[in-house]
Design an enzyme around this catalytic site. Structure first.
Site, mmCIF file in Angstrom:
data_model
loop_
_atom_site.group_PDB
_atom_site.id
_atom_site.type_symbol
_atom_site.label_atom_id
_atom_site.label_comp_id
_atom_site.label_asym_id
_atom_site.label_seq_id
_atom_site.Cartn_x
_atom_site.Cartn_y
_atom_site.Cartn_z
ATOM 1 N N ARG A 128 0.832 -1.204 0.000
ATOM 2 C CA ARG A 128 0.000 0.000 0.000
ATOM 3 C C ARG A 128 0.868 1.256 0.000
ATOM 4 O O ARG A 128 0.558 2.247 -0.625
ATOM 5 C CB ARG A 128 -0.942 -0.001 1.213
ATOM 6 C CG ARG A 128 -1.882 1.196 1.203
ATOM 7 C CD ARG A 128 -2.955 1.116 2.252
ATOM 8 N NE ARG A 128 -2.409 1.303 3.586
ATOM 9 C CZ ARG A 128 -3.120 1.206 4.705
ATOM 10 N NH1 ARG A 128 -4.395 0.896 4.650
ATOM 11 N NH2 ARG A 128 -2.563 1.388 5.880
ATOM 12 N N ARG A 134 0.813 7.546 2.358
ATOM 13 C CA ARG A 134 0.662 7.634 3.817
ATOM 14 C C ARG A 134 2.023 7.561 4.490
ATOM 15 O O ARG A 134 2.800 6.649 4.238
ATOM 16 C CB ARG A 134 -0.247 6.499 4.316
ATOM 17 C CG ARG A 134 -1.694 6.926 4.389
ATOM 18 C CD ARG A 134 -2.593 5.802 4.814
ATOM 19 N NE ARG A 134 -2.303 5.275 6.146
ATOM 20 C CZ ARG A 134 -3.135 4.487 6.801
ATOM 21 N NH1 ARG A 134 -4.296 4.142 6.266
ATOM 22 N NH2 ARG A 134 -2.825 4.023 7.976
ATOM 23 N N ARG A 145 3.962 0.051 14.445
ATOM 24 C CA ARG A 145 2.499 -0.089 14.532
ATOM 25 C C ARG A 145 2.132 -1.490 15.010
ATOM 26 O O ARG A 145 1.214 -1.656 15.813
ATOM 27 C CB ARG A 145 1.867 0.202 13.161
ATOM 28 C CG ARG A 145 1.907 1.678 12.812
ATOM 29 C CD ARG A 145 1.675 1.929 11.346
ATOM 30 N NE ARG A 145 0.331 1.602 10.918
ATOM 31 C CZ ARG A 145 -0.043 1.562 9.635
ATOM 32 N NH1 ARG A 145 0.836 1.810 8.679
ATOM 33 N NH2 ARG A 145 -1.280 1.280 9.326
HETATM 34 P P1 B4P Z 1 -6.746 -1.795 5.239
HETATM 35 O O1 B4P Z 1 -8.111 -2.332 5.084
HETATM 36 O O2 B4P Z 1 -6.546 -0.389 4.779
HETATM 37 O O3 B4P Z 1 -6.149 -1.877 6.704
HETATM 38 P P2 B4P Z 1 -6.650 -1.474 8.154
HETATM 39 O O4 B4P Z 1 -6.873 -2.746 8.892
HETATM 40 O O5 B4P Z 1 -7.827 -0.551 8.041
HETATM 41 O O6 B4P Z 1 -5.392 -0.777 8.835
HETATM 42 P P3 B4P Z 1 -4.728 0.585 9.394
HETATM 43 O O7 B4P Z 1 -3.880 0.215 10.539
HETATM 44 O O8 B4P Z 1 -4.033 1.243 8.261
HETATM 45 O O9 B4P Z 1 -5.754 1.482 10.059
HETATM 46 P P4 B4P Z 1 -6.047 2.874 10.728
HETATM 47 O O10 B4P Z 1 -6.286 3.830 9.656
HETATM 48 O O11 B4P Z 1 -7.160 2.515 11.637
HETATM 49 O O12 B4P Z 1 -5.801 -2.795 4.454
HETATM 50 C C1 B4P Z 1 -4.413 -2.602 4.324
HETATM 51 C C2 B4P Z 1 -3.954 -2.983 2.923
HETATM 52 O O13 B4P Z 1 -4.185 -4.375 2.679
HETATM 53 C C3 B4P Z 1 -4.678 -2.234 1.805
HETATM 54 O O14 B4P Z 1 -3.747 -1.817 0.847
HETATM 55 C C4 B4P Z 1 -5.639 -3.276 1.229
HETATM 56 O O15 B4P Z 1 -5.878 -3.063 -0.159
HETATM 57 C C5 B4P Z 1 -4.898 -4.574 1.471
HETATM 58 N N1 B4P Z 1 -5.795 -5.714 1.659
HETATM 59 C C6 B4P Z 1 -6.959 -5.725 2.364
HETATM 60 N N2 B4P Z 1 -7.513 -6.968 2.335
HETATM 61 C C7 B4P Z 1 -6.667 -7.764 1.619
HETATM 62 C C8 B4P Z 1 -6.677 -9.155 1.250
HETATM 63 N N3 B4P Z 1 -7.656 -9.975 1.610
HETATM 64 N N4 B4P Z 1 -5.622 -9.643 0.546
HETATM 65 C C9 B4P Z 1 -4.613 -8.825 0.157
HETATM 66 N N5 B4P Z 1 -4.534 -7.491 0.472
HETATM 67 C C10 B4P Z 1 -5.556 -6.973 1.191
HETATM 68 O O16 B4P Z 1 -4.827 3.393 11.665
HETATM 69 C C11 B4P Z 1 -3.804 4.304 11.312
HETATM 70 C C12 B4P Z 1 -3.190 5.021 12.531
HETATM 71 O O17 B4P Z 1 -4.171 5.919 13.139
HETATM 72 C C13 B4P Z 1 -2.743 4.158 13.726
HETATM 73 O O18 B4P Z 1 -1.428 3.639 13.568
HETATM 74 C C14 B4P Z 1 -2.834 5.156 14.927
HETATM 75 O O19 B4P Z 1 -1.707 5.993 15.007
HETATM 76 C C15 B4P Z 1 -4.031 6.024 14.573
HETATM 77 N N6 B4P Z 1 -5.284 5.558 15.220
HETATM 78 C C16 B4P Z 1 -6.405 5.120 14.559
HETATM 79 N N7 B4P Z 1 -7.379 4.762 15.438
HETATM 80 C C17 B4P Z 1 -6.862 4.975 16.691
HETATM 81 C C18 B4P Z 1 -7.369 4.772 18.013
HETATM 82 N N8 B4P Z 1 -8.607 4.263 18.215
HETATM 83 N N9 B4P Z 1 -6.571 5.071 19.065
HETATM 84 C C19 B4P Z 1 -5.344 5.589 18.887
HETATM 85 N N10 B4P Z 1 -4.792 5.786 17.660
HETATM 86 C C20 B4P Z 1 -5.535 5.488 16.560
#
Ligand code: B4P
Length: 193
Positions: A128, A134, A145
């Site tokens: 990604r 990002r 992370r």
């Molecule tokens: P995503 O679907 O984007 O991943 P995510 O689980 O939503 O993760 P992320 O940690 O980035 O989340 P957040 O924004 O909450 O998938 C990742 C990748 O994998 C993509 O490129 C996708 O295409 C690919 N993919 C998906 N499914 C697939 C499959 N089956 N096979 C192959 N590839 C696949 O967090 C970001 C930051 O925000 C944190 O580090 C923290 O600093 C902060 N934050 C957010 N919420 C917080 C909270 N509640 N408390 C404190 N900090 C927080």
């Protein structure tokens, strides 16, 4: 109302699956990652504070995130249910969420946890990073992370296990296969209500 938490480590597909679940069930999507990135884009004081932590791969302080969730709940009184994506991420956030929902005579119905190996997480996030722009999708920050997740976020699953609301779902395979696994768990609970 049906309130669902989509849980899992960074890169487990919470954002990806949330989009599909919302299209199917019409839940109100509540992604703390998206809310925080939106604050950063608008350069608000909250966003500038959050950016310091996110760029390093650390969790944003609980009080910042809880305040943001509280106002979003208040602003959406008439929804079929909330899909919490990336929240709660600490035991303190989980306790706060229960209290906020209680004030509205609501509760969490289920926490679905996406199960993905660390090797696969790193692979997905690095991929990604090639296009996302990002600042937290690079090798060093990805490692932080995952460490933060193991230390502070994985205990949240135990919190919901105690009340028998936690369910593991296979998070590796095609996006469609994983989606089917989630639907199965949701439908078995919605139909029981
Ligand atoms: P995503 O679907 O984007 O991943 P995510 O689980 O939503 O993760 P992320 O940690 O980035 O989340 P957040 O924004 O909450 O998938 C990742 C990748 O994998 C993509 O490129 C996708 O295409 C690919 N993919 C998906 N499914 C697939 C499959 N089956 N096979 C192959 N590839 C696949 O967090 C970001 C930051 O925000 C944190 O580090 C923290 O600093 C902060 N934050 C957010 N919420 C917080 C909270 N509640 N408390 C404190 N900090 C927080």
């Amino acid at each position: 109302m049906f309130n669902l938490i989509l849980f899992g480590p960074p890169g487990s597909g919470k954002g990806t699956q949330s989009e599909k679940l919302i299209a199917k069930y019409n839940f109100k999507h509540l992604s703390t990652g998206d809310l925080l990135r939106n604050e950063i884009t608008r350069k608000t004081p909250l966003g500038l504070e959050a950016k310091k932590f996110m760029d390093k791969g650390q969790l944003v302080p609980d009080e910042v995130v809880i305040g943001m969730i509280s106002s979003t709940l208040d602003n959406n009184p008439n929804v079929v249910g909330f899909l919490f994506d990336g929240f709660p991420r600490t035991a303190t956030q989980a306790e706060a969420l229960d209290k906020l929902l209680e004030l509205k005579q609501q509760s969490i119905n289920v926490m679905l946890a996406l199960d993905v190996s660390e090797e696969e997480l790193v692979k997905r996030l690095q991929k990604r990073g090639e296009t996302s722009g990002r600042s937290d999708d690079n090798q060093q920050v990805i490692r932080t992370r995952i460490l933060e997740y193991n230390k502070k976020t994985s205990p949240v699953a135990d919190y919901y296990r105690k009340s028998k609301k936690a369910e593991m779902v296979k998070g590796e395979g095609t996006i469609e296969e994983i989606f089917k696994g989630l639907i199965k768990e949701i439908d078995s609970r919605i139909h029981k209500k």
